[in-house]
Design an enzyme around this catalytic site. Structure first.
Site, PDB file in Angstrom:
ATOM      1  N   ILE A   1      -3.603  -2.152   3.740  1.00 12.47           N
ATOM      2  CA  ILE A   1      -4.998  -2.560   3.958  1.00 12.47           C
ATOM      3  C   ILE A   1      -5.891  -1.383   3.586  1.00 12.47           C
ATOM      4  CG2 ILE A   1      -4.894  -1.916   6.424  1.00 12.47           C
ATOM      5  CD1 ILE A   1      -6.901  -4.262   6.907  1.00 12.47           C
TER       6      ILE A   1
ATOM      7  N   ILE B   1      -2.256   2.423   4.966  1.00 16.11           N
ATOM      8  CA  ILE B   1      -3.712   2.479   4.823  1.00 16.11           C
ATOM      9  C   ILE B   1      -4.025   2.939   3.403  1.00 16.11           C
ATOM     10  CG2 ILE B   1      -5.863   3.401   5.708  1.00 16.11           C
ATOM     11  CD1 ILE B   1      -4.184   1.665   7.708  1.00 16.11           C
ATOM     12  N   LYS B   2      -4.791   2.131   2.682  1.00 14.23           N
ATOM     13  CA  LYS B   2      -5.113   2.455   1.291  1.00 14.23           C
ATOM     14  C   LYS B   2      -6.366   3.321   1.216  1.00 14.23           C
ATOM     15  CE  LYS B   2      -4.388  -0.561  -2.077  1.00 14.23           C
ATOM     16  NZ  LYS B   2      -4.456  -1.823  -2.877  1.00 14.23           N
ATOM     17  N   ILE B   3      -6.235   4.436   0.529  1.00  9.99           N
ATOM     18  CA  ILE B   3      -7.343   5.369   0.311  1.00  9.99           C
ATOM     19  C   ILE B   3      -7.452   5.612  -1.191  1.00  9.99           C
ATOM     20  CG2 ILE B   3      -8.185   7.715   0.707  1.00  9.99           C
ATOM     21  CD1 ILE B   3      -6.658   7.729   3.347  1.00  9.99           C
TER      22      ILE B   3
END
Length: 369
Positions: free
Chosen positions: A108, A139-141
């Protein structure tokens, strides 16, 4: 659908097949479980564009919207998306446990409007991790310059990260460095390194779309002969960087001895945009151990129907370097291309996020009218 020989062969060659799509309908219909059982799918990625498509549908989210009532739209979006991701991680929990949390991951993304804000990205990454509250989440960064320190800081907290929107070899090297530093800090912070996961999402097909336009404009026979080659060459050279970093870097050797897991390259944007090319080109030409390929369902079904799945990166580095040199000789500046692709990628995700907010607000108004 039955078990598929082509997706199995791809998996056996070292590729983790992930689905680049998620929706409540896919979760509740049993389709996601079916793809796990019959298409070798072992993970899921999402992005603002995927959620825009899912949340624009009238119906699947109405019940939760009624329960949420008239809350601020951004809060509603977070409740809807984290619910889907949490439910998907539960579906993949068995896969995660069987693979020691290498696979079985569901991603996400932080709000794309924060792509150039290090501090806020880091803050929201932690909030999302706690909100989903599942060990097999990612966690997408984004791999913007401002995103790099946020990647390190997030990993240092023991939070698993999917680094997204990588287009260039230069930026990929920076991502690897940010990852290794983050794991080193996690080690100093006393975190258990074994279950901190990370992938580096290297975008593929969009490179061909951009470079092919420049080659067509050039019009020479040499330019024509290079069409459809830039993206795969770029990705193969990224894999060469991956091998060098994790096989030869002494910083990494020390961390790996403590149980840290390598940050695998993930091939993203693998749907074929040009109808003249094979519809599983960006799968079959990028098969190697320790990679992830996240694909839209159309590409997954193309792979199942007629994919090869045989190893295809080993022994290609010299040819790939030559392709990039030929592009440079024709006056194509690959850095200019990839810089623009990164900027366009961030802008596209922001546009999708704006649409998500608009669609969910309409949903809130509709169910509460």
């Amino acid at each position: 659908m039955a078990e598929n020989a082509n997706t199995q062969r791809t998996s056996d060659s070292g590729v983790s097949i992930w689905l680049d799509d998620l929706s409540r309908t896919r979760i509740e219909s049993g389709n996601l479980q079916q793809l796990i059982a019959e298409r070798n799918v072992v993970g899921v990625t999402t992005n603002p564009s995927i959620f825009q498509k899912a949340l624009s549908q009238v119906g699947p989210y109405d019940e939760q919207l009624k329960q949420l009532g008239r809350i601020p739209v951004e809060e509603a979006v977070r409740e809807l998306t984290t619910t889907d991701v949490r439910n998907a991680t539960d579906i993949f929990r068995e896969v995660a446990e069987k693979t020691d949390y290498v696979d079985g991951r569901v991603s996400i993304e932080v709000d794309p409007r924060l792509a150039h804000n290090t501090e806020e990205t880091e803050k929201q990454a932690e909030e999302l991790w706690n909100k989903v509250d599942r060990p097999n989440a990612f966690i997408k960064i984004p791999a913007t310059l401002e995103g790099l320190p946020a990647i390190t800081a997030t990993l240092a907290k023991g939070i698993s990260v999917n680094v997204t929107l990588i287009f260039s070899l230069e930026r990929y090297q920076q991502v690897i460095d940010a990852f290794i530093e983050g794991i080193a800090q996690a080690d100093k912070n006393g975190k258990d390194l074994k279950h901190i996961g990370s992938v580096a999402s290297f975008f593929v097909s969009r490179v061909d779309t951009a470079v092919d336009k420049l080659l067509e404009a050039n019009g020479s026979d040499e330019a024509k002969s290079l069409e459809g080659k830039a993206a795969v060459a770029n990705a193969r050279l990224a894999y060469e960087l991956f091998e060098k970093a994790f096989d030869k870097d002494p910083r990494w050797a020390d961390l790996e001895a403590k149980g840290a897991k390598r940050q695998r390259p993930l091939w993203a944007s693998t749907g074929t945009k040009n109808a003249a090319y094979s519809d599983c080109k960006y799968v079959d030409e990028l098969v190697a151990p320790d990679v992830v390929n996240t694909m839209p369902e159309k590409t997954l079904e193309a792979l199942a129907a007629h994919g090869n799945g045989a190893p295809s990166i080993e022994g290609t580095y010299e040819e790939s370097h030559q392709i990039m040199q030929k592009l440079a000789d024709l006056g194509i500046n690959i850095k200019d291309v990839t810089d623009k692709l990164e900027a366009d990628g961030v802008a596209a995700f922001i546009n999708s996020w704006d649409s998500v907010l608009s669609d969910v607000q309409k949903g809130i108004d509709r169910v509460n009218s």
